[in-house]
Write a protein that holds these residues in place. Structure first.
Motif, PDB file in Angstrom:
ATOM      1  N   ASP A  21     -35.476  16.669  -1.181  1.00  0.00           N
ATOM      2  CA  ASP A  21     -35.166  16.807  -2.602  1.00  0.00           C
ATOM      3  C   ASP A  21     -35.211  18.287  -2.974  1.00  0.00           C
ATOM      4  O   ASP A  21     -36.218  18.957  -2.756  1.00  0.00           O
ATOM      5  CB  ASP A  21     -36.196  16.015  -3.414  1.00  0.00           C
ATOM      6  CG  ASP A  21     -35.966  16.112  -4.915  1.00  0.00           C
ATOM      7  OD1 ASP A  21     -34.933  16.671  -5.325  1.00  0.00           O
ATOM      8  OD2 ASP A  21     -36.830  15.628  -5.665  1.00  0.00           O
ATOM      9  N   SER A  31     -34.695  19.517  -6.108  1.00  0.00           N
ATOM     10  CA  SER A  31     -34.780  19.661  -7.563  1.00  0.00           C
ATOM     11  C   SER A  31     -35.876  20.621  -8.018  1.00  0.00           C
ATOM     12  O   SER A  31     -35.882  21.051  -9.178  1.00  0.00           O
ATOM     13  CB  SER A  31     -34.989  18.291  -8.220  1.00  0.00           C
ATOM     14  OG  SER A  31     -36.217  17.704  -7.792  1.00  0.00           O
ATOM     15  N   PHE A  67     -27.218  31.265  -2.090  1.00  0.00           N
ATOM     16  CA  PHE A  67     -25.760  31.147  -2.017  1.00  0.00           C
ATOM     17  C   PHE A  67     -25.104  32.524  -1.889  1.00  0.00           C
ATOM     18  O   PHE A  67     -24.096  32.680  -1.195  1.00  0.00           O
ATOM     19  CB  PHE A  67     -25.213  30.407  -3.241  1.00  0.00           C
ATOM     20  CG  PHE A  67     -25.147  28.919  -3.055  1.00  0.00           C
ATOM     21  CD1 PHE A  67     -24.052  28.326  -2.438  1.00  0.00           C
ATOM     22  CD2 PHE A  67     -26.195  28.111  -3.463  1.00  0.00           C
ATOM     23  CE1 PHE A  67     -23.993  26.958  -2.246  1.00  0.00           C
ATOM     24  CE2 PHE A  67     -26.158  26.738  -3.276  1.00  0.00           C
ATOM     25  CZ  PHE A  67     -25.047  26.156  -2.667  1.00  0.00           C
ATOM     26  N   PHE A 105     -23.220  23.031   3.911  1.00  0.00           N
ATOM     27  CA  PHE A 105     -23.378  22.683   2.500  1.00  0.00           C
ATOM     28  C   PHE A 105     -23.123  21.187   2.318  1.00  0.00           C
ATOM     29  O   PHE A 105     -23.861  20.491   1.607  1.00  0.00           O
ATOM     30  CB  PHE A 105     -22.409  23.495   1.641  1.00  0.00           C
ATOM     31  CG  PHE A 105     -22.334  23.038   0.214  1.00  0.00           C
ATOM     32  CD1 PHE A 105     -23.310  23.406  -0.693  1.00  0.00           C
ATOM     33  CD2 PHE A 105     -21.285  22.244  -0.227  1.00  0.00           C
ATOM     34  CE1 PHE A 105     -23.248  22.982  -2.020  1.00  0.00           C
ATOM     35  CE2 PHE A 105     -21.211  21.813  -1.537  1.00  0.00           C
ATOM     36  CZ  PHE A 105     -22.201  22.189  -2.444  1.00  0.00           C
ATOM     37  N   PHE A 106     -22.090  20.688   2.958  1.00  0.00           N
ATOM     38  CA  PHE A 106     -21.773  19.257   2.863  1.00  0.00           C
ATOM     39  C   PHE A 106     -22.650  18.435   3.802  1.00  0.00           C
ATOM     40  O   PHE A 106     -23.149  17.357   3.446  1.00  0.00           O
ATOM     41  CB  PHE A 106     -20.300  19.016   3.165  1.00  0.00           C
ATOM     42  CG  PHE A 106     -19.366  19.596   2.128  1.00  0.00           C
ATOM     43  CD1 PHE A 106     -19.208  18.950   0.908  1.00  0.00           C
ATOM     44  CD2 PHE A 106     -18.685  20.778   2.349  1.00  0.00           C
ATOM     45  CE1 PHE A 106     -18.361  19.467  -0.071  1.00  0.00           C
ATOM     46  CE2 PHE A 106     -17.849  21.305   1.383  1.00  0.00           C
ATOM     47  CZ  PHE A 106     -17.682  20.642   0.168  1.00  0.00           C
ATOM     48  N   ASN A 126     -26.124  17.688   2.500  1.00  0.00           N
ATOM     49  CA  ASN A 126     -26.179  17.050   1.168  1.00  0.00           C
ATOM     50  C   ASN A 126     -26.730  17.981   0.107  1.00  0.00           C
ATOM     51  O   ASN A 126     -27.547  17.605  -0.731  1.00  0.00           O
ATOM     52  CB  ASN A 126     -27.024  15.766   1.201  1.00  0.00           C
ATOM     53  CG  ASN A 126     -26.411  14.677   2.053  1.00  0.00           C
ATOM     54  OD1 ASN A 126     -25.180  14.560   2.137  1.00  0.00           O
ATOM     55  ND2 ASN A 126     -27.239  13.868   2.681  1.00  0.00           N
ATOM     56  N   ILE A 127     -26.292  19.232   0.140  1.00  0.00           N
ATOM     57  CA  ILE A 127     -26.728  20.197  -0.852  1.00  0.00           C
ATOM     58  C   ILE A 127     -25.833  20.059  -2.085  1.00  0.00           C
ATOM     59  O   ILE A 127     -24.652  20.378  -2.045  1.00  0.00           O
ATOM     60  CB  ILE A 127     -26.658  21.646  -0.295  1.00  0.00           C
ATOM     61  CG1 ILE A 127     -27.593  21.784   0.898  1.00  0.00           C
ATOM     62  CG2 ILE A 127     -27.000  22.652  -1.370  1.00  0.00           C
ATOM     63  CD1 ILE A 127     -27.452  23.086   1.645  1.00  0.00           C
ATOM     64  N   ASN A 128     -26.396  19.537  -3.149  1.00  0.00           N
ATOM     65  CA  ASN A 128     -25.605  19.358  -4.383  1.00  0.00           C
ATOM     66  C   ASN A 128     -26.544  19.273  -5.589  1.00  0.00           C
ATOM     67  O   ASN A 128     -27.731  19.305  -5.448  1.00  0.00           O
ATOM     68  CB  ASN A 128     -24.726  18.108  -4.278  1.00  0.00           C
ATOM     69  CG  ASN A 128     -25.510  16.862  -3.863  1.00  0.00           C
ATOM     70  OD1 ASN A 128     -26.503  16.515  -4.490  1.00  0.00           O
ATOM     71  ND2 ASN A 128     -25.074  16.219  -2.783  1.00  0.00           N
TER      72      ASN A 128
END
Length: 211
Positions: free
Chosen positions: A176, A178, A189, A205-206, A209-211
């Motif tokens: 996580d 957050s 970044f 990045f994909f 699961n970096i979002n």
């Protein structure tokens, strides 16, 4: 060289080691803008007195870290997570090199190099992983305690053309993010986009699961 000599003279009798990313860069033949030095075999009081004598500034006193020019000078430490957020750690000093290196994120950043002797201490196979361009968590426990390391994995992939070891990638994908501040996210970044191998960073990045 002059600053390093000043540090060495002030800490005479202690054992000094280059640590972390600057050792990685030395092995890669890459220039380093900043240098980390860990100081062993000295009391906290004498360390702090030596730092004050050369005008080093305490930039993370709770983490035993001082700054002089482009050198971060610190006592080797153990970190334990005590709350939410990237900086929520309790620290204590240790003179055990293997234990001190275990707190670091990846094996390629977990090596020590003697300032005077040039001897390499590599307890977790960092040199081999570096040779094979493999990013591997040093310790599953310590890695999981710092979510920022997921973003660091992404930007290291972009900067050094690294593949992320499958177990490490799985840990990253399940973490996580957050609790990371916006400023820290932007900083990681920025490092990724400055990397020579940006496609590696975009891929992870994909993948992570970096979002």
């Amino acid at each position: 060289r002059q600053t390093l000599s000043l540090i060495s003279d002030a800490l005479s009798g202690a054992k000094l080691y280059f640590a972390g990313g600057c050792v990685r860069d030395m092995l890669l033949g890459e220039p380093s803008k900043d240098f980390d030095i860990e100081v062993y075999c000295i009391s906290q009081a004498n360390f702090e007195k030596a730092m004050e004598s050369i005008g080093a500034i305490g930039v993370g006193k709770s983490f035993f870290v001082y700054r002089l020019a482009n050198f971060d000078i610190s006592l080797p430490r153990i970190e334990s997570k005590i709350g939410a957020g990237h900086a929520a750690f309790e620290t204590s000093v240790t003179d055990d090199m293997r234990t001190a290196c275990m707190r670091r994120d990846f094996t390629i950043n977990s090596m020590l190099l003697g300032v005077d002797s040039g001897e390499l201490f590599d307890f977790y196979g960092g040199a081999n992983d570096l040779q094979h361009r493999m990013l591997r968590a040093t310790s599953k426990k310590s890695f999981a305690e710092d979510s920022l390391r997921v973003l660091r994995a992404m930007q290291f992939a972009a900067r050094f053309r690294m593949r992320i070891e499958p177990n490490t990638a799985n840990m990253c994908a399940q973490t996580d993010l957050s609790d990371i501040s916006v400023s820290r996210i932007l900083a990681e970044f920025e490092k990724m986009f400055s990397g020579k191998f940006l496609l590696f960073g975009v891929y992870y990045f994909f993948k992570l699961n970096i979002n």
